[in-house]
Write a protein that holds these residues in place. Structure first.
Motif, PDB file in Angstrom:
ATOM      1  N   ARG A 173       0.792  -1.096  -0.015  1.00  0.00           N
ATOM      2  CA  ARG A 173      -0.022   0.110   0.107  1.00  0.00           C
ATOM      3  C   ARG A 173       0.799   1.029  -0.064  1.00  0.00           C
ATOM      4  NH1 ARG A 173      -5.251  -1.951   1.147  1.00  0.00           N
ATOM      5  NH2 ARG A 173      -5.279  -4.006   0.300  1.00  0.00           N
ATOM      6  N   LEU A 189       2.043   5.280  -0.060  1.00  0.00           N
ATOM      7  CA  LEU A 189       1.620   6.294   0.869  1.00  0.00           C
ATOM      8  C   LEU A 189       0.646   7.407  -0.040  1.00  0.00           C
ATOM      9  CD1 LEU A 189       1.816   7.572   3.788  1.00  0.00           C
ATOM     10  CD2 LEU A 189       3.649   8.723   2.877  1.00  0.00           C
ATOM     11  N   THR A 190       1.160   7.328  -1.423  1.00  0.00           N
ATOM     12  CA  THR A 190       0.094   8.236  -2.403  1.00  0.00           C
ATOM     13  C   THR A 190      -0.079   7.068  -3.326  1.00  0.00           C
ATOM     14  OG1 THR A 190       1.452  10.230  -1.839  1.00  0.00           O
ATOM     15  CG2 THR A 190       0.239  10.089  -4.075  1.00  0.00           C
ATOM     16  N   PRO A 191      -1.385   6.884  -3.484  1.00  0.00           N
ATOM     17  CA  PRO A 191      -1.807   5.836  -4.533  1.00  0.00           C
ATOM     18  C   PRO A 191      -1.400   6.264  -5.829  1.00  0.00           C
ATOM     19  CG  PRO A 191      -3.496   6.084  -2.704  1.00  0.00           C
ATOM     20  CD  PRO A 191      -2.499   7.234  -2.713  1.00  0.00           C
ATOM     21  N   VAL A 247       1.596   6.416  -6.943  1.00  0.00           N
ATOM     22  CA  VAL A 247       3.152   6.956  -7.015  1.00  0.00           C
ATOM     23  C   VAL A 247       3.915   6.192  -6.304  1.00  0.00           C
ATOM     24  CG1 VAL A 247       4.324   8.976  -6.531  1.00  0.00           C
ATOM     25  CG2 VAL A 247       1.789   9.328  -7.206  1.00  0.00           C
ATOM     26  N   ASP A 288       2.707   3.150   2.952  1.00  0.00           N
ATOM     27  CA  ASP A 288       1.760   3.529   4.039  1.00  0.00           C
ATOM     28  C   ASP A 288       2.057   2.725   5.225  1.00  0.00           C
ATOM     29  OD1 ASP A 288      -0.391   3.960   5.706  1.00  0.00           O
ATOM     30  OD2 ASP A 288      -1.802   3.991   3.957  1.00  0.00           O
ATOM     31  N   ARG A 328       3.984   2.713 -13.151  1.00  0.00           N
ATOM     32  CA  ARG A 328       4.428   3.780 -12.215  1.00  0.00           C
ATOM     33  C   ARG A 328       6.004   3.636 -11.995  1.00  0.00           C
ATOM     34  NH1 ARG A 328       0.735   0.810  -9.083  1.00  0.00           N
ATOM     35  NH2 ARG A 328       1.603  -0.553  -7.435  1.00  0.00           N
TER      36      ARG A 328
END
Length: 654
Positions: free
Chosen positions: A122, A124-126, A128, A133, A545
């Motif tokens: 997961r 921290l910034t979906p 990217v 997280d 990404r």
């Protein structure tokens, strides 16, 4: 065949012009054009290849091979060569460099996986790459359940609830055995060597690995053997001794031989015949074992594995009336009769060489599991040259066997458009084998390469799925030294230059894993070495990404060049997924020969849930939920369902 979706007219103009024909030489070709790797000296060992394939298929699917009498090699490779089970399939971070992390983050022991559990990572910034997280991220691995801890006491790795032991789960996701014959090395970390030494997975790294040969039946002598292009044999002899997979603690290859091969033992020790596949039915139309079927009874018509071994292998490897005595320190002598010393063990020649037979037979069976008739293969058979005009989706609205969207996805996969280094998917998923870890590629170019300032093992890449320190992969070491070919070649420090190129960063081997083939990838979810994602779209989005983790470093701080960030559009992602789906061989989907198989029973977790384990008979082992995979003959059967679907999905799955 058919007309591409309307949205393709939107997708194509957004990208660069069609790449020149020279750029298409690396486009995946027809796998039938690639010879199946084979050891050149195989004939020195095998006298009847079909008999060896039959032996290998029986051993691969036989539940009697595991120490618990319930776990076969196939227990983790029964669907499209991989494992679709979804309950009790989580392993905590057992490979962390600081020591095993025994805490589950996704559910817990005996957890029933759900679609909502994915992706495990997961951000921290979906969407990217970079930070993870800390509240939602998980370093758990979706893998395969093996045996229980078959020793007194609770499981030291924590696969217990209260005083009840669950089945242990291996620390990496299970790769498919289909097309694995094309790999130069096996396992995600490459520890199963290309050279099979007849004893273990270590190849030439273990100078003490020897078998016996009896050119004179009265005088067996100890010899070293080496079979190149035999990493499947090296791999096969590993799990049968692993207490995470198939073995009780301390099990040896000679123990396996004693359990499966009926031959002379010490005086007063009675040995029962072990009928091959005694617990499982075999279809009379099985493409390999049908002639030996006892349908509707279980087992093969052959009463013991000894007979199958003798039919498959040359006499010099099993025919001797003399025995091999093994002392507690491993010293071996040839004797005529068992003695009464309880400290020594005596083995027949057939028993002593059982690892040789087991490894080669399973390799020969797995070498038949070649998936080379996908829609893409058929298309490339008709368009084999890079200059063939039908390879161009810009001008070919109706390609044969595949749709236009998939053909465009193949071009996206292959084109040089990502980042300053012109990185493309096909740089690592190369040629017809769709991996740069192939025998053909490594034999041609060597096992060590340089890429963007890092010197590294060819075919092994750290793409930033998870932090390096969670699992060193090919950068790990064992009792014989580094697994990495690069670090064996340069044991003290990375070279200043390699192949005429300056090594500006250093080693790039830690956290690197073998690049898998993409054939049948639509059937083998979840994906990556940790089972991180559930769908092909999530796979493509991860690559789009540039991975999850950035920057990527070795544990000593050496930077590893990350993937570039192609930033695919949603339509381009659709095209890539369509291309990946075109790599499915219908014979695998429908389990047609050579992908047919005997009956198998597998555990899909235990009665109970994340918080409790049922133990009805009070033996300390959690009660299995056993499911049957019915035998299927050469004509195949119903299509296999997807991951988290059908009987191996959550309750209520379609």
């Amino acid at each position: 065949m058919g007309t591409a979706p309307r949205k393709l007219e939107v997708v194509i103009p957004r990208v660069q012009n069609p790449p020149p024909a020279s750029d298409l030489n690396n486009l995946a070709g027809d796998l039938r054009a690639v010879p199946v790797p084979k050891p050149p000296n195989l004939g020195d060992f095998v006298k009847d290849e079909q008999a060896a394939i039959a032996l290998g298929k029986a051993l691969f699917w036989d539940m009697q091979v595991g120490s618990d009498g319930q776990t076969a090699c196939a227990s983790c490779h029964f669907r499209a060569g991989a494992d679709p089970r979804s309950k009790n399939q989580l392993s905590p971070g057992l490979n962390h460099v600081s020591g095993p992390d025994l805490t589950f983050k996704t559910g817990g022991l005996n957890h029933q996986l759900q679609a909502s559990d994915f992706p495990l990572t997961r951000l921290l910034t979906p969407g990217v790459r970079g930070g993870l997280d800390p509240e939602a991220d998980s370093n758990d691995v979706v893998s395969s359940q093996g045996v229980h801890w078959l020793a007194p006491g609770l499981d030291p790795l924590g696969f217990s609830l209260g005083f009840v032991k669950a089945r242990r789960v291996a620390p990496r996701n299970t790769p498919s055995v289909i097309n694995a014959v094309f790999n130069h090395r096996q396992f995600w970390d490459g520890r199963a060597e290309n050279v099979f030494n007849g004893v273990n997975h270590l190849g030439t790294r273990d100078p003490g690995a020897k078998v016996f040969r009896a050119d004179d039946p009265l005088l067996p002598i100890e010899v070293r053997v080496e079979l190149i292009n035999s990493s499947l044999a090296s791999q096969a002899v590993g799990p049968i001794l692993s207490n995470l997979e198939m073995a009780e603690p301390g099990r040896t290859a000679l123990d396996v031989a004693r359990e499966l091969a009926k031959t002379t033992r010490k005086v007063a020790r009675r040995v029962e015949k072990v009928r091959p596949l005694a617990l499982q039915k075999v279809e009379p139309t099985d493409s390999v074992l049908g002639a030996l079927s006892r349908w509707p009874q279980a087992g093969l018509a052959v009463p013991a594995y000894d007979q199958m071994i003798k039919a498959a292998f040359h006499d010099v490897w099993w025919n001797s009336k003399r025995l091999i005595q093994v002392a507690p320190d491993g010293t071996k002598v040839v004797i005529d009769h068992p003695d009464d010393d309880p400290a020594t063990e005596e083995y027949s020649l057939l028993q002593h060489n059982f690892s040789l037979f087991f490894g080669l037979a399973i390799q020969m069976y797995e070498s038949t599991l070649v998936s080379d008739d996908t829609p893409w293969d058929r298309f490339r058979r008709e368009n084999p040259e890079a200059t063939d005009p039908d390879l161009n989706p810009w001008t070919n609205p109706n390609p044969s066997h595949i749709n236009r969207l998939a053909l465009f996805g193949a071009h996206l996969f292959n084109e040089r458009a990502h980042g300053p280094a012109n990185v493309r998917c096909a740089n690592c998923h190369e040629l017809a084998e769709m991996t740069d870890a192939s025998v053909r590629r490594i034999n041609a170019l060597g096992p060590v390469r340089i890429r963007e300032g890092n010197v590294m093992d060819r075919g092994f890449h750290n793409i930033g799925v998870r932090p390096t320190e969670e699992d060193l992969g090919a950068g790990a070491r064992d009792a014989f030294g580094p697994l990495s070919y690069t670090q064996r070649r340069f044991p003290m420090a990375p070279p200043a230059t390699f192949d005429g190129v300056t090594v500006t960063k250093g080693f790039g081997v830690e956290g690197a894993f073998k690049m898998p083939s993409l054939r049948n990838v639509a059937l083998t979810a979840p994906y990556f070495h940790n089972g991180d994602v559930r769908t092909l779209r999530e796979v493509v989005e991860l690559y789009s990404r540039g991975g999850n983790v950035a920057p990527i470093k070795q544990t000593d701080g050496t930077p590893i060049e990350p993937m570039s960030v192609p930033g695919l559009t949603a339509d381009e992602t659709d095209a890539m997924v369509a291309w990946l789906e075109a790599l499915t061989d219908e014979r695998v989907l429908y389990r047609r020969a050579p992908f047919d198989h005997p009956q198998l029973f597998v555990p899909n977790g235990h009665a109970g849930d994340d918080t409790s384990l049922a133990d009805a008979n009070g033996d300390g082992f959690a009660d299995d939920v056993m499911l049957e995979i019915p035998a299927v003959g050469a004509a195949g059967g119903a299509p296999i369902p997807g991951f988290l679907e059908g009987p191996f999905g959550p309750p209520g799955s379609p």
